[in-house]
Write an enzyme that holds these catalytic residues in place. Structure first.
Site, short mmCIF file in Angstrom:
data_model
loop_
_atom_site.label_atom_id
_atom_site.label_comp_id
_atom_site.label_asym_id
_atom_site.label_seq_id
_atom_site.Cartn_x
_atom_site.Cartn_y
_atom_site.Cartn_z
N ARG A 151 42.91 57.92 85.60
CA ARG A 151 43.46 59.05 84.84
C ARG A 151 42.43 59.50 83.81
O ARG A 151 41.91 58.71 83.03
CB ARG A 151 44.78 58.67 84.17
CG ARG A 151 45.90 58.46 85.17
CD ARG A 151 47.22 58.13 84.50
NE ARG A 151 47.76 59.26 83.76
CZ ARG A 151 48.92 59.21 83.11
NH1 ARG A 151 49.65 58.10 83.12
NH2 ARG A 151 49.36 60.26 82.46
N SER B 186 52.37 71.11 77.83
CA SER B 186 53.29 70.12 77.25
C SER B 186 53.38 70.23 75.73
O SER B 186 53.34 69.23 75.01
CB SER B 186 52.86 68.70 77.66
OG SER B 186 52.81 68.57 79.06
N ASP C 189 57.20 66.14 83.66
CA ASP C 189 57.93 64.96 84.12
C ASP C 189 59.19 65.32 84.90
O ASP C 189 59.76 64.47 85.60
CB ASP C 189 58.30 64.05 82.94
CG ASP C 189 57.10 63.31 82.37
OD1 ASP C 189 56.05 63.29 83.05
OD2 ASP C 189 57.21 62.77 81.26
N ARG D 177 55.74 56.80 70.09
CA ARG D 177 55.22 57.45 68.88
C ARG D 177 55.69 56.73 67.63
O ARG D 177 54.92 56.59 66.66
CB ARG D 177 55.66 58.92 68.87
CG ARG D 177 54.85 59.77 69.84
CD ARG D 177 55.54 61.10 70.15
NE ARG D 177 54.69 61.96 70.98
CZ ARG D 177 54.49 61.79 72.29
NH1 ARG D 177 55.09 60.79 72.92
NH2 ARG D 177 53.71 62.61 72.95
N SER E 30 46.04 67.40 78.93
CA SER E 30 47.10 66.54 78.40
C SER E 30 47.33 66.81 76.92
O SER E 30 46.37 66.88 76.14
CB SER E 30 46.74 65.06 78.59
OG SER E 30 47.70 64.22 77.98
#
Length: 436
Positions: free
Chosen positions: A117, A192, A310, A26, A163
């Site tokens: 993905r 998330s 994760d 990021r 996501s």
């Protein structure tokens, strides 16, 4: 390359934890949006290197003002004809709208686990914003072609049930658009959310402002100017520390894990500390270190990993040795990571004789005695499965195929567990199979 991990009688020593992959990515891409940034001790993993390369493609000038420091100056000429994001889903999603803003024709490619993905929800949102974009792989996965159009703001509907990276990508780009934007999130369950919070913290540091109206609505003023991140020290990665903490929880240990911890910077995987405490693990955290002496009698329970998928692999390994049933819940989105972190993880653990069941959204694990030693486990090119299987090996002995996939997030993983006393050796696949 296969890694053979033997059971150990103890782990002892001091290692320095790697920097956060998520913050490094990021920071590199926010630095590409404007201003001057000096990043100290970012991650050196493969995904972070890809982010740095993508920032360069977006026009960043890069220099090294000192050891461990990277100076990024935005505003140079972009080179966007082709961008290869390798296996980084985060870089792919963050770079797509930024590339659409800077170039009329762009081809973004990827490799390995990134192929397949899904990106459909993000590309649908970009098309609604005026971008001519199409993914040519399954689920609109890579390669992705931007063939023109002019990206604009306005009201944007985005499905965020797969996501959080889709959300972060638009939050990073919308401030640069001419028009104000209203980002409305759809989907039965938002996942998330802490990763979105990480993005917002980086953007605030760069001088970007926006207003959040409830969980699902953002108002983002246009025509903003990124002022750069100033001097930013990337914090240590709790998600990677989780593997070393888990190892020390399972075998006799006395370890000091040093790093840079900043409580002002949220990390989704920081939840591992609370999970470990709930399981009965005790450790001490100082300003610059985590100190742990194991082993511990672990307790199972129900753990929601909705915001930290994760952690699924390492929590599953801990659950194999915990008293009672462990349920890892709210993890449907873990199926579209580098691997299917529900089915692939279960199928490999079953090879050891584990009692693991799955549903669409859960893993249910019951401990049992006498796990099979020395089994060859396949991480399905997923770095977190590879590291979790290595932790398991310290307890029962395992072999892990394709161990080099750990470079994606933690290049020094094998070195660090060896420094703590792990007995590990590398061999080509044929040699290991012949020995068996």
């Amino acid at each position: 390359m296969i890694l053979k991990v033997q059971p150990v009688s103890s782990l002892k020593g001091r290692v320095r934890l790697p920097a956060s992959k998520s913050y490094s990515i990021r920071a590199f891409l926010a630095a590409a949006c404007g201003g001057v940034s000096v990043l100290r001790f970012p991650s050196d993993c493969d995904d972070a290197k890809v982010a740095l390369g993508a920032a360069r493609s977006l026009g960043v000038k890069i220099s090294r003002p000192g050891p461990g420091a990277w100076r990024l100056s935005a505003g140079g000429r972009p080179h966007l004809a082709g961008i290869n994001v390798k296996e980084s889903g985060t870089v792919l999603r963050l770079v797509l709208p930024l590339a659409a803003l800077r170039g009329s024709k762009v081809r973004v490619t990827g490799e390995g686990t990134l192929k397949g993905r899904p990106n459909r929800h993000l590309l649908q949102a970009l098309r609604s914003m005026g971008v001519h974009v199409r993914g040519t792989g399954p689920g609109e996965s890579v390669p992705i072609r931007i063939s023109g159009g002019a990206i604009r703001g306005g009201r944007i509907a985005l499905d965020a049930s797969v996501s959080s990276q889709f959300v972060s990508s638009l939050l990073m780009t919308c401030p640069l658009l001419e028009d104000d934007s209203v980002l409305a999130l759809k989907g039965r369950q938002l996942v998330s959310s802490d990763y979105v919070a990480m993005t917002l913290q980086v953007l605030r540091r760069a001088g970007i402002r926006m207003t959040r109206r409830g969980e699902r609505l953002f108002f983002i003023p246009g025509r903003q100017v990124y002022r750069g991140l100033g001097h930013f020290t990337v914090p240590s990665d709790y998600g990677l520390a989780a593997f070393l903490l888990a190892a020390c929880a399972l075998v006799p240990s006395a370890a000091v894990l040093t790093g840079h911890f900043d409580d002002a910077l949220v990390q989704a995987d920081g939840r591992i500390l609370g999970f470990l405490r709930r399981m009965g693990v005790r450790f001490r955290r100082t300003k610059n270190a985590l100190l742990i002496r194991g082993p511990f009698a672990l307790k199972g329970g129900r753990f929601s990993l909705k915001d930290c998928p994760d952690l699924v692999p390492v929590m599953a390994v801990l659950a194999l040795f915990a008293r009672g049933t462990t349920r890892l819940c709210d993890i449907r989105h873990a199926r579209v990571k580098e691997s299917d972190r529900i089915s692939d993880l279960r199928s490999e653990l079953l090879k050891t004789g584990a009692d693991v069941r799955e549903t669409q959204t859960e893993l249910i694990i019951n401990p049992r005695p006498g796990y099979r030693s020395g089994v060859l486990l396949d991480p399905h090119q997923d770095h977190r499965l590879a590291m979790a299987f290595s932790v398991l090996g310290l307890k029962i002995g395992t072999k892990i195929r394709d161990i080099d996939c750990v470079r994606k997030s933690y290049p020094g993983f094998v070195r660090d567990i060896r420094a703590l006393g792990a007995k590990v050796s590398r061999a080509k696949q044929g040699k290991i199979l012949n020995k068996r």
